[in-house]
Design an enzyme around this catalytic site. Structure first.
Site, PDB file in Angstrom:
ATOM      1  N   HIS A   6      13.050   4.889  12.859  1.00  0.00           N
ATOM      2  CA  HIS A   6      12.815   5.095  11.421  1.00  0.00           C
ATOM      3  C   HIS A   6      13.497   6.392  10.969  1.00  0.00           C
ATOM      4  O   HIS A   6      13.579   7.355  11.740  1.00  0.00           O
ATOM      5  CB  HIS A   6      11.304   5.199  11.213  1.00  0.00           C
ATOM      6  N   GLU A  16      -2.122   4.905   3.301  1.00  0.00           N
ATOM      7  CA  GLU A  16      -2.087   3.525   2.832  1.00  0.00           C
ATOM      8  C   GLU A  16      -3.467   2.915   2.577  1.00  0.00           C
ATOM      9  O   GLU A  16      -3.641   2.122   1.641  1.00  0.00           O
ATOM     10  CB  GLU A  16      -1.299   2.645   3.823  1.00  0.00           C
ATOM     11  N   ARG A  26       2.364   7.756   9.900  1.00  0.00           N
ATOM     12  CA  ARG A  26       2.033   9.188   9.820  1.00  0.00           C
ATOM     13  C   ARG A  26       0.936   9.585  10.810  1.00  0.00           C
ATOM     14  O   ARG A  26       0.946  10.700  11.332  1.00  0.00           O
ATOM     15  CB  ARG A  26       1.588   9.543   8.395  1.00  0.00           C
ATOM     16  N   ASP A  77       0.798  -1.226   0.000  1.00  0.00           N
ATOM     17  CA  ASP A  77       0.000   0.000   0.000  1.00  0.00           C
ATOM     18  C   ASP A  77       0.829   1.273   0.000  1.00  0.00           C
ATOM     19  O   ASP A  77       0.354   2.325   0.403  1.00  0.00           O
ATOM     20  CB  ASP A  77      -0.890  -0.018   1.247  1.00  0.00           C
ATOM     21  N   HIS A  84       6.482   4.488  13.290  1.00  0.00           N
ATOM     22  CA  HIS A  84       6.745   5.409  12.168  1.00  0.00           C
ATOM     23  C   HIS A  84       5.501   5.931  11.467  1.00  0.00           C
ATOM     24  O   HIS A  84       5.592   6.823  10.644  1.00  0.00           O
ATOM     25  CB  HIS A  84       7.624   4.719  11.115  1.00  0.00           C
ATOM     26  N   GLU A 143      -0.412  -9.026  -1.195  1.00  0.00           N
ATOM     27  CA  GLU A 143      -0.966  -8.491   0.057  1.00  0.00           C
ATOM     28  C   GLU A 143      -2.162  -7.590  -0.250  1.00  0.00           C
ATOM     29  O   GLU A 143      -2.223  -6.418   0.127  1.00  0.00           O
ATOM     30  CB  GLU A 143       0.082  -7.725   0.879  1.00  0.00           C
TER      31      GLU A 143
HETATM   32  C1  UD1 Z   1       6.735   4.538   3.937  1.00  0.00           C
HETATM   33  C2  UD1 Z   1       5.356   4.119   3.424  1.00  0.00           C
HETATM   34  C3  UD1 Z   1       4.629   3.300   4.480  1.00  0.00           C
HETATM   35  C4  UD1 Z   1       5.492   2.152   4.972  1.00  0.00           C
HETATM   36  C5  UD1 Z   1       6.845   2.667   5.399  1.00  0.00           C
HETATM   37  C6  UD1 Z   1       7.750   1.515   5.749  1.00  0.00           C
HETATM   38  C7  UD1 Z   1       4.193   5.675   1.921  1.00  0.00           C
HETATM   39  C8  UD1 Z   1       3.314   6.854   1.806  1.00  0.00           C
HETATM   40  N1  UD1 Z   1       4.549   5.302   3.158  1.00  0.00           N
HETATM   41  O1  UD1 Z   1       6.510   5.412   5.021  1.00  0.00           O
HETATM   42  O2  UD1 Z   1       3.439   2.790   3.939  1.00  0.00           O
HETATM   43  O3  UD1 Z   1       4.858   1.551   6.068  1.00  0.00           O
HETATM   44  O4  UD1 Z   1       7.452   3.400   4.342  1.00  0.00           O
HETATM   45  O5  UD1 Z   1       8.862   1.914   6.444  1.00  0.00           O
HETATM   46  O6  UD1 Z   1       4.534   5.072   0.916  1.00  0.00           O
HETATM   47  N2  UD1 Z   1      13.903   8.480   4.782  1.00  0.00           N
HETATM   48  C9  UD1 Z   1      15.265   8.490   4.536  1.00  0.00           C
HETATM   49  N3  UD1 Z   1      15.879   7.310   4.189  1.00  0.00           N
HETATM   50  C10 UD1 Z   1      15.203   6.141   4.094  1.00  0.00           C
HETATM   51  C11 UD1 Z   1      13.828   6.145   4.374  1.00  0.00           C
HETATM   52  C12 UD1 Z   1      13.177   7.338   4.706  1.00  0.00           C
HETATM   53  O7  UD1 Z   1      15.916   9.507   4.629  1.00  0.00           O
HETATM   54  O8  UD1 Z   1      15.809   5.094   3.784  1.00  0.00           O
HETATM   55  C13 UD1 Z   1      13.226   9.767   5.130  1.00  0.00           C
HETATM   56  C14 UD1 Z   1      13.105  10.718   3.959  1.00  0.00           C
HETATM   57  O9  UD1 Z   1      13.290  12.007   4.429  1.00  0.00           O
HETATM   58  C15 UD1 Z   1      11.642  10.539   3.521  1.00  0.00           C
HETATM   59  C16 UD1 Z   1      10.979  10.309   4.843  1.00  0.00           C
HETATM   60  O10 UD1 Z   1      11.913   9.524   5.587  1.00  0.00           O
HETATM   61  O11 UD1 Z   1      11.145  11.669   2.856  1.00  0.00           O
HETATM   62  C17 UD1 Z   1       9.649   9.612   4.777  1.00  0.00           C
HETATM   63  O12 UD1 Z   1       9.728   8.446   3.988  1.00  0.00           O
HETATM   64  P1  UD1 Z   1       8.424   7.958   3.143  1.00  0.00           P
HETATM   65  O13 UD1 Z   1       8.802   6.764   2.373  1.00  0.00           O
HETATM   66  O14 UD1 Z   1       7.806   9.097   2.442  1.00  0.00           O
HETATM   67  O15 UD1 Z   1       7.344   7.581   4.225  1.00  0.00           O
HETATM   68  P2  UD1 Z   1       7.509   6.597   5.393  1.00  0.00           P
HETATM   69  O16 UD1 Z   1       6.968   7.285   6.554  1.00  0.00           O
HETATM   70  O17 UD1 Z   1       8.890   6.063   5.443  1.00  0.00           O
HETATM   71  N1  UDP Z   2      12.449  -4.112  10.266  1.00  0.00           N
HETATM   72  C1  UDP Z   2      13.840  -4.201  10.120  1.00  0.00           C
HETATM   73  N2  UDP Z   2      14.639  -3.337  10.820  1.00  0.00           N
HETATM   74  C2  UDP Z   2      14.130  -2.409  11.666  1.00  0.00           C
HETATM   75  C3  UDP Z   2      12.730  -2.320  11.824  1.00  0.00           C
HETATM   76  C4  UDP Z   2      11.910  -3.181  11.098  1.00  0.00           C
HETATM   77  O1  UDP Z   2      14.324  -5.048   9.381  1.00  0.00           O
HETATM   78  O2  UDP Z   2      14.913  -1.668  12.278  1.00  0.00           O
HETATM   79  C5  UDP Z   2      11.586  -5.006   9.451  1.00  0.00           C
HETATM   80  C6  UDP Z   2      10.531  -5.787  10.191  1.00  0.00           C
HETATM   81  O3  UDP Z   2      11.025  -7.048  10.604  1.00  0.00           O
HETATM   82  C7  UDP Z   2       9.420  -5.926   9.157  1.00  0.00           C
HETATM   83  C8  UDP Z   2       9.553  -4.664   8.321  1.00  0.00           C
HETATM   84  O4  UDP Z   2      10.853  -4.141   8.599  1.00  0.00           O
HETATM   85  O5  UDP Z   2       9.657  -7.018   8.295  1.00  0.00           O
HETATM   86  C9  UDP Z   2       8.478  -3.687   8.675  1.00  0.00           C
HETATM   87  O6  UDP Z   2       8.745  -2.464   8.088  1.00  0.00           O
HETATM   88  P1  UDP Z   2       8.045  -1.125   8.525  1.00  0.00           P
HETATM   89  O7  UDP Z   2       7.628  -1.202   9.955  1.00  0.00           O
HETATM   90  O8  UDP Z   2       8.935  -0.034   8.089  1.00  0.00           O
HETATM   91  O9  UDP Z   2       6.787  -1.061   7.566  1.00  0.00           O
HETATM   92  P2  UDP Z   2       5.287  -1.568   7.678  1.00  0.00           P
HETATM   93  O10 UDP Z   2       5.309  -3.045   7.859  1.00  0.00           O
HETATM   94  O11 UDP Z   2       4.640  -0.840   8.809  1.00  0.00           O
HETATM   95  O12 UDP Z   2       4.694  -1.160   6.371  1.00  0.00           O
END
Ligand code: UD1
Ligand code: UDP
Length: 368
Positions: free
Chosen positions: A243, A135, A212, A99, A210, A121
């Protein structure tokens, strides 16, 4: 299907997509399919180690990430940047997972190119369009676009049917459990200790947060709850891989950066995180994936969300929906730490999210 080698494309943006699509990519390669793997760059630091761990080779890289950008900008970048790959690579199927914005953007671009979309999924719903945000809407929209829908559970398949999606819907379990099975197998004989562990005798509460919906005040309340818990229970530690989202990083570092029994870590590589799940006493999380993985280790999963798209865990008694208020978190953790009967009630034998062989079932249903 015919004898020609099928060209299939996988699009990956974030950490959970890598973990949940890796088993399918590996299974597709084992069948000698022509596999293309596109990463959008939505996550980078939190993605590369996961691809390396599963030995996934990337075919094409996009560059959509920028700190603090809006969801519209992110979605537009995914759409614009992936479109030329359909012309260049000519995939016959696109696989998307879950999602995220990557999943929605790439599915929509595939539809515009008349490439059928496989949704892995499928069918998770809270029925609240703003939770999880964005999502819940992303996966509804992908449900409308996709031609093949792989639901992890019967509940998710039923959600799809209720929306009139009745063709090509299959229940397979979640491929995340395949990922966990593969990872557990690889690290089985690795007895190295956790470098960041404080004291072996402390009970570890493993935390991730993490979403939103929890940014801002809810996250402040959550941090206050953590302080109250470790201050009250001196035999506990909180281990919190934070995160990389700056909105999460800033607040968490400010509120929790100075406690001797709160370990704020960088996001962990998958095998390290899996080891922490094995060692931990309680999982306290707002993550979707961790709600699915927790039952594999028979640990209590306390979910810091107001509603969950994984109701199966709550129904099976392996997870509890706690919400994000300070009082409720403190009360649930206190109960898990002090009431042995309650603690043991989480240790059920079956994981409602699958048996770890979803990928094989998916490829078989697709005739691949
Ligand atoms: C995203 C997904 C969420 C998922 C999550 C898993 C969307 C809208 N959200 O949320 O569904 O559960 O990932 O973790 O698709 N950033 C970094 N480096 C990284 C990752 C993130 O710098 O490797 C920072 C960046 O500034 C980025 C911000 O985190 O802009 C937010 O990341 P984003 O992917 O937009 O949303 P998440 O909250 O991570
Ligand atoms: N995970 C990881 N390292 C971390 C935190 C989570 O490998 O420091 C793994 C966790 O085991 C799971 C996945 O990341 O498989 C979940 O990711 P996240 O919580 O970012 O996303 P969501 O499942 O909420 O979309």
């Amino acid at each position: 299907m015919s004898n020609h080698t099928k060209k299939i494309m996988f699009c990956i943006g974030t950490r959970p997509e890598a973990i949940k699509l890796a088993p399918l990519i590996l299974a597709s390669k084992a069948r000698n399919l022509d596999v293309q793997v596109v990463v959008t760059g939505q996550h980078h630091e939190m993605l590369v180690p996961f691809l390396e761990f599963f030995k996934i080779q990337v075919t094409d890289r996009l560059n959509v990430m920028q700190a603090h950008q809006s969801l519209s900008e992110l979605t537009a970048k995914v759409l614009m940047q992936i479109q030329p790959l359909f012309t260049k690579n000519k995939p016959e199927l696109l696989f998307v997972q879950g999602d995220t914005t990557t999943a929605l953007g790439s599915a929509l671009a595939a539809f515009y190119e008349k490439v059928p979309v496989v949704h892995v999924e499928a069918g998770l719903r809270t029925q609240d369009r703003y939770s999880p945000f964005p999502e819940e809407m992303n996966r509804k929209l992908i449900g409308g676009i996709a031609e093949y829908h792989f639901a992890p559970t019967e509940t998710s398949a039923e959600n799809l049917r209720r929306e009139g999606i009745t063709q090509n819907v299959w229940v397979t379990g979640n491929t995340g459990i395949d990922g966990l099975r593969i990872c557990s197998e690889i690290i089985k004989n690795d007895n190295t200790d956790h470098p960041s562990a404080t004291d072996k005798n402390l009970k570890t509460i493993l935390v991730t947060c993490h979403r939103r919906e929890n940014h801002g005040q809810p996250l402040e309340n959550i941090c206050s709850a953590f302080l109250e818990i470790v201050n009250h229970f001196e035999d506990t530690e909180i281990v919190f891989p934070v995160h990389l989202n700056p909105k999460v990083q800033t607040l968490v570092q400010q509120k929790l950066g100075n406690h001797p029994r709160i370990k704020l870590l960088k996001p962990l590589d998958y095998p390290d995180f899996v080891k922490w799940m094995q060692k931990s006493h309680i999982l306290l999380t707002d993550s979707g994936g961790i709600q699915e993985e927790g039952p594999y280790f028979k640990k209590p999963i306390l979910v810091m969300r107001e509603s969950t798209d994984r109701p199966e865990g709550v129904a099976a008694g392996v997870a509890e929906l706690v919400g994000s208020s300070r009082e409720k978190i403190v009360s649930a953790v206190t109960r898990a730490l002090t009431d042995e009967k309650y603690y043991q009630s989480f240790q059920k034998s079956e994981n409602p999210y699958g048996d770890g062989f979803a990928s094989e079932k998916i490829l078989k249903h697709l005739g691949l």
